[in-house]
Design a protein around this motif. Structure first.
Motif, PDB file in Angstrom:
ATOM      1  N   ILE A 191      25.584   2.565  -4.728  1.00  0.00           N
ATOM      2  CA  ILE A 191      24.540   2.167  -3.721  1.00  0.00           C
ATOM      3  C   ILE A 191      23.447   1.583  -4.411  1.00  0.00           C
ATOM      4  CG2 ILE A 191      23.379   2.620  -1.776  1.00  0.00           C
ATOM      5  CD1 ILE A 191      25.297   4.417  -0.960  1.00  0.00           C
ATOM      6  N   LYS A 192      22.873   0.685  -4.118  1.00  0.00           N
ATOM      7  CA  LYS A 192      21.602   0.046  -4.831  1.00  0.00           C
ATOM      8  C   LYS A 192      20.546  -0.411  -3.645  1.00  0.00           C
ATOM      9  CE  LYS A 192      19.752  -3.219  -8.176  1.00  0.00           C
ATOM     10  NZ  LYS A 192      20.020  -4.358  -9.249  1.00  0.00           N
ATOM     11  N   GLU A 193      19.392   0.102  -3.692  1.00  0.00           N
ATOM     12  CA  GLU A 193      18.486  -0.251  -2.802  1.00  0.00           C
ATOM     13  C   GLU A 193      17.249  -0.810  -3.475  1.00  0.00           C
ATOM     14  OE1 GLU A 193      16.710   2.133   1.167  1.00  0.00           O
ATOM     15  OE2 GLU A 193      15.878   2.862  -0.879  1.00  0.00           O
ATOM     16  N   THR A 194      16.884  -2.128  -3.078  1.00  0.00           N
ATOM     17  CA  THR A 194      15.739  -2.566  -3.799  1.00  0.00           C
ATOM     18  C   THR A 194      14.619  -2.880  -2.629  1.00  0.00           C
ATOM     19  OG1 THR A 194      17.218  -3.920  -5.011  1.00  0.00           O
ATOM     20  CG2 THR A 194      15.071  -4.775  -4.833  1.00  0.00           C
ATOM     21  N   THR A 195      13.500  -2.305  -2.964  1.00  0.00           N
ATOM     22  CA  THR A 195      12.416  -2.548  -1.990  1.00  0.00           C
ATOM     23  C   THR A 195      11.367  -3.504  -2.513  1.00  0.00           C
ATOM     24  OG1 THR A 195      12.804  -0.440  -0.932  1.00  0.00           O
ATOM     25  CG2 THR A 195      10.520  -1.260  -0.534  1.00  0.00           C
ATOM     26  N   ARG A 196      11.046  -4.530  -1.989  1.00  0.00           N
ATOM     27  CA  ARG A 196       9.914  -5.548  -2.452  1.00  0.00           C
ATOM     28  C   ARG A 196       8.588  -5.405  -1.935  1.00  0.00           C
ATOM     29  NH1 ARG A 196      14.949  -8.036  -1.833  1.00  0.00           N
ATOM     30  NH2 ARG A 196      16.070  -8.574  -3.907  1.00  0.00           N
ATOM     31  N   ASN A 197       7.597  -6.161  -2.161  1.00  0.00           N
ATOM     32  CA  ASN A 197       6.202  -6.146  -1.577  1.00  0.00           C
ATOM     33  C   ASN A 197       5.625  -4.859  -1.230  1.00  0.00           C
ATOM     34  OD1 ASN A 197       6.637  -8.942  -1.731  1.00  0.00           O
ATOM     35  ND2 ASN A 197       7.316  -9.093   0.292  1.00  0.00           N
ATOM     36  N   GLN A 198       5.875  -3.857  -2.354  1.00  0.00           N
ATOM     37  CA  GLN A 198       5.007  -2.656  -2.296  1.00  0.00           C
ATOM     38  C   GLN A 198       3.703  -2.567  -3.038  1.00  0.00           C
ATOM     39  OE1 GLN A 198       8.726  -0.584  -3.606  1.00  0.00           O
ATOM     40  NE2 GLN A 198       8.279   1.106  -1.894  1.00  0.00           N
ATOM     41  N   VAL A 199       2.890  -1.827  -2.859  1.00  0.00           N
ATOM     42  CA  VAL A 199       1.626  -1.859  -3.412  1.00  0.00           C
ATOM     43  C   VAL A 199       1.603  -0.508  -4.522  1.00  0.00           C
ATOM     44  CG1 VAL A 199      -0.902  -1.538  -3.081  1.00  0.00           C
ATOM     45  CG2 VAL A 199       0.337  -2.627  -1.482  1.00  0.00           C
ATOM     46  N   ASP A 229      13.732   4.847  -8.571  1.00  0.00           N
ATOM     47  CA  ASP A 229      12.886   4.036  -9.504  1.00  0.00           C
ATOM     48  C   ASP A 229      11.788   4.927 -10.398  1.00  0.00           C
ATOM     49  OD1 ASP A 229      10.841   2.127 -10.497  1.00  0.00           O
ATOM     50  OD2 ASP A 229      12.224   0.699  -9.805  1.00  0.00           O
ATOM     51  N   ALA A 230      11.571   4.688 -11.581  1.00  0.00           N
ATOM     52  CA  ALA A 230      10.442   5.326 -12.386  1.00  0.00           C
ATOM     53  C   ALA A 230       9.129   5.236 -11.683  1.00  0.00           C
ATOM     54  CB  ALA A 230      10.320   4.826 -13.641  1.00  0.00           C
ATOM     55  N   LEU A 231       8.979   4.037 -10.826  1.00  0.00           N
ATOM     56  CA  LEU A 231       7.477   4.056 -10.145  1.00  0.00           C
ATOM     57  C   LEU A 231       7.489   5.036  -9.071  1.00  0.00           C
ATOM     58  CD1 LEU A 231       7.381   0.100 -10.074  1.00  0.00           C
ATOM     59  CD2 LEU A 231       6.044   1.683 -11.408  1.00  0.00           C
ATOM     60  N   LEU A 232       8.657   5.262  -8.409  1.00  0.00           N
ATOM     61  CA  LEU A 232       8.669   6.230  -7.355  1.00  0.00           C
ATOM     62  C   LEU A 232       8.282   7.706  -7.783  1.00  0.00           C
ATOM     63  CD1 LEU A 232      11.938   5.087  -5.176  1.00  0.00           C
ATOM     64  CD2 LEU A 232       9.451   5.309  -4.268  1.00  0.00           C
ATOM     65  N   ILE A 233       9.315   7.962  -8.714  1.00  0.00           N
ATOM     66  CA  ILE A 233       8.928   9.153  -9.630  1.00  0.00           C
ATOM     67  C   ILE A 233       7.600   9.474 -10.154  1.00  0.00           C
ATOM     68  CG2 ILE A 233       9.687  10.969 -11.242  1.00  0.00           C
ATOM     69  CD1 ILE A 233      12.404   9.394 -11.198  1.00  0.00           C
ATOM     70  N   GLY A 234       6.948   8.444 -10.601  1.00  0.00           N
ATOM     71  CA  GLY A 234       5.474   8.460 -11.087  1.00  0.00           C
ATOM     72  C   GLY A 234       4.485   8.534  -9.934  1.00  0.00           C
ATOM     73  N   GLY A 235       4.804   8.517  -8.902  1.00  0.00           N
ATOM     74  CA  GLY A 235       3.932   8.303  -7.911  1.00  0.00           C
ATOM     75  C   GLY A 235       3.041   7.289  -7.640  1.00  0.00           C
ATOM     76  N   ALA A 236       3.652   6.233  -7.910  1.00  0.00           N
ATOM     77  CA  ALA A 236       2.874   4.629  -7.818  1.00  0.00           C
ATOM     78  C   ALA A 236       3.119   4.069  -6.263  1.00  0.00           C
ATOM     79  CB  ALA A 236       3.383   3.906  -8.745  1.00  0.00           C
ATOM     80  N   ILE A 237       3.675   4.704  -5.592  1.00  0.00           N
ATOM     81  CA  ILE A 237       4.108   4.081  -4.217  1.00  0.00           C
ATOM     82  C   ILE A 237       3.379   4.980  -2.925  1.00  0.00           C
ATOM     83  CG2 ILE A 237       5.802   3.002  -2.763  1.00  0.00           C
ATOM     84  CD1 ILE A 237       5.903   2.125  -5.591  1.00  0.00           C
ATOM     85  N   LEU A 238       2.585   4.058  -2.249  1.00  0.00           N
ATOM     86  CA  LEU A 238       1.887   4.836  -1.183  1.00  0.00           C
ATOM     87  C   LEU A 238       2.878   4.986  -0.060  1.00  0.00           C
ATOM     88  CD1 LEU A 238      -1.097   1.962  -0.532  1.00  0.00           C
ATOM     89  CD2 LEU A 238      -1.033   4.254  -1.751  1.00  0.00           C
ATOM     90  N   GLY A 239       2.674   6.335   0.306  1.00  0.00           N
ATOM     91  CA  GLY A 239       3.462   6.714   1.717  1.00  0.00           C
ATOM     92  C   GLY A 239       5.068   6.779   1.548  1.00  0.00           C
ATOM     93  N   THR A 240       5.359   6.989   0.490  1.00  0.00           N
ATOM     94  CA  THR A 240       7.014   7.056   0.062  1.00  0.00           C
ATOM     95  C   THR A 240       7.368   8.494  -0.737  1.00  0.00           C
ATOM     96  OG1 THR A 240       7.109   4.565  -0.013  1.00  0.00           O
ATOM     97  CG2 THR A 240       8.844   5.740  -0.857  1.00  0.00           C
ATOM     98  N   GLY A 241       8.018   9.301  -0.064  1.00  0.00           N
ATOM     99  CA  GLY A 241       8.741  10.382  -0.467  1.00  0.00           C
ATOM    100  C   GLY A 241       9.683   9.980  -1.712  1.00  0.00           C
ATOM    101  N   ILE A 294       4.431  -4.734  -6.429  1.00  0.00           N
ATOM    102  CA  ILE A 294       5.322  -4.467  -7.467  1.00  0.00           C
ATOM    103  C   ILE A 294       6.793  -4.159  -6.315  1.00  0.00           C
ATOM    104  CG2 ILE A 294       4.346  -3.046  -8.919  1.00  0.00           C
ATOM    105  CD1 ILE A 294       4.243  -0.546  -7.611  1.00  0.00           C
ATOM    106  N   GLN A 295       7.856  -3.747  -6.902  1.00  0.00           N
ATOM    107  CA  GLN A 295       9.130  -3.580  -6.307  1.00  0.00           C
ATOM    108  C   GLN A 295       9.908  -2.364  -6.934  1.00  0.00           C
ATOM    109  OE1 GLN A 295      11.750  -7.251  -6.798  1.00  0.00           O
ATOM    110  NE2 GLN A 295      12.888  -6.236  -7.954  1.00  0.00           N
ATOM    111  N   THR A 296      10.541  -1.791  -6.226  1.00  0.00           N
ATOM    112  CA  THR A 296      11.499  -0.648  -6.758  1.00  0.00           C
ATOM    113  C   THR A 296      12.859  -0.790  -6.539  1.00  0.00           C
ATOM    114  OG1 THR A 296      11.203   0.652  -4.501  1.00  0.00           O
ATOM    115  CG2 THR A 296       9.389   1.122  -6.455  1.00  0.00           C
ATOM    116  N   VAL A 297      13.676  -0.354  -7.362  1.00  0.00           N
ATOM    117  CA  VAL A 297      15.331  -0.014  -7.211  1.00  0.00           C
ATOM    118  C   VAL A 297      15.610   1.352  -7.146  1.00  0.00           C
ATOM    119  CG1 VAL A 297      17.152  -0.912  -8.322  1.00  0.00           C
ATOM    120  CG2 VAL A 297      15.278  -2.223  -8.172  1.00  0.00           C
ATOM    121  N   ARG A 298      16.390   1.761  -6.418  1.00  0.00           N
ATOM    122  CA  ARG A 298      17.135   3.101  -6.354  1.00  0.00           C
ATOM    123  C   ARG A 298      18.706   3.007  -6.455  1.00  0.00           C
ATOM    124  NH1 ARG A 298      14.594   7.640  -2.426  1.00  0.00           N
ATOM    125  NH2 ARG A 298      16.067   9.580  -3.305  1.00  0.00           N
TER     126      ARG A 298
END
Length: 374
Positions: free
Chosen positions: A217-225, A301-313, A254-258
């Motif tokens: 599975i690959k989840e891509t989320t675009r247009n994040q802050v 994504d490393a951005l998620l783990i690093g706390g770079a995304i608003l409102g996302t666990g 930014i965008q993230t990939v999981r």
């Protein structure tokens, strides 16, 4: 021999909530028992503490994107004027979906008493949908990478920021229409292969099989802050909330990939026979064993783990285990009206331990109209 193959294709366009006539802009106030419209007041609204002239909210000038000035009393616990907008154009009722699948099965008679069989399936599924643009309010949280716990994102604009007209640090509720709706795409590729034998020997009927399967599975989320870039922009006034430039928007977007991967390897065998007869019919015996190995990884994504995304666990998974089991069941029809079942299953989990599950059951038919199970 026999061969079966099925090829399946499916496509569905995306449907937004606003495209459903019964919902439209989400304003049901003119309808019987209609409530408040589907509104958000974070289009660009200052939070005034202490209130100014008795009002607890004031609009950013100008309001951003599709948001317009609205009375604060449209929103619970809000007075004054706010930048509000309807959320329905950003909510997906049904995602766009594309699915392609293949299923095949074949059998081959090796002899009068033994048959070989094999199965293979393949699926490729994709879906796309949008969500509201990223925003921050007094409830927006970010992940603290040091503790692994959520913390509230500070949305206070310093007094020195040129966009702040109040001369003191003031909270802002804001939606990043310039960044765009969050665009989410999910793609899954999965396959499964299995082969086995089935047959009979004397009074026994038996079957054995082994196989493997995998799902990726690959989840891509675009247009994040980017929360870190946003914090810097708030502190050094490099982002104009009232009129952001294309360069300022690009600095935040930014965008993230999981990625996720699950695997399963399995094998089993089972056999049934009759041990004789009782007054109600033949005594049935079934025996079996099975084994499997499961593994699962979920890599954010490393951005998620690093706390770079608003409102996302975020959560991470990496693990595997093996499971083996043996089971048996005995059917005892002591009369035409009464049948007992005795069964037991034992499992061993590499990450848990052992478990045994016994069963005693009965089936009683006192008349043609009444059946009792226990």
């Amino acid at each position: 021999y026999n061969v079966l193959a099925v090829l399946d294709f499916f496509h569905r366009d995306r449907l937004l909530v606003s495209e459903r006539k019964i919902v439209g802009d989400g304003d049901f106030r003119s309808r019987p028992a209609g409530g408040l419209p589907w509104l958000s007041s974070s289009g660009g609204s200052w939070v005034l503490s202490p209130p100014v002239n008795g009002a607890s909210r004031a609009p950013l000038n100008p309001c951003q994107g599709p948001s317009v000035q609205m009375p604060g009393n449209l929103f619970p616990f809000t007075s004054g004027t706010v930048c509000g907008f309807t959320t329905t154009p950003f909510i997906t009722a049904f995602p766009e979906a594309d699915r392609l699948g293949l299923l095949t099965r074949g059998t081959f008679a090796l002899s009068a008493s033994t048959t070989a069989f094999a199965e293979f399936s393949l699926a490729s599924n994709g879906s796309k949908w949008i969500n509201q643009p990223q925003q921050f309010t007094n409830l927006t949280s970010v992940l603290n990478p040091n503790t692994g716990a959520p913390m509230v994102f500070s949305a206070v604009i310093p007094a020195a920021n040129p966009v702040n007209p109040f001369g003191r640090p003031t909270a802002l509720r804001y939606t990043f229409f310039d960044v765009g709706p969050r665009d989410i795409e999910l793609h899954t590729d999965a396959w499964r292969a299995m082969a086995g034998l089935t047959g009979s020997a004397g009074s026994w009927e038996w079957e054995a099989a082994a196989g493997t399967s995998q799902s990726k599975i690959k989840e891509t989320t675009r247009n994040q802050v980017d929360s870190f870039a946003l914090t810097r922009a708030i502190n050094n006034a490099s982002y104009n909330f009232a009129a952001p430039t294309a360069a300022q928007t690009a600095a935040l977007r930014i965008q993230t990939v999981r990625d996720g991967l699950s695997k399963l390897d399995f094998a089993d065998a089972k056999a049934t026979t009759s041990l004789g007869t009782l007054a109600g019919g033949p005594i049935g015996l079934a025996l079996g064993v099975d084994a499997r190995r499961e593994s699962l990884t979920d890599t954010p994504d490393a951005l998620l783990i690093g706390g770079a995304i608003l409102g996302t666990g975020v959560g991470r998974i990496s693990g595997s285990r093996t499971v083996t089991a043996g089971f048996g069941e005995l059917s005892l029809p002591v009369s035409k009206q009464l049948e007992f079942q005795l069964a037991v299953r034992g499992d061993h989990y590499s990450d848990f331990g052992n478990a045994a599950t016994p069963k005693i059951g009965l089936r009683w038919t006192p008349s043609e109209q009444v059946l009792v199970r226990a």
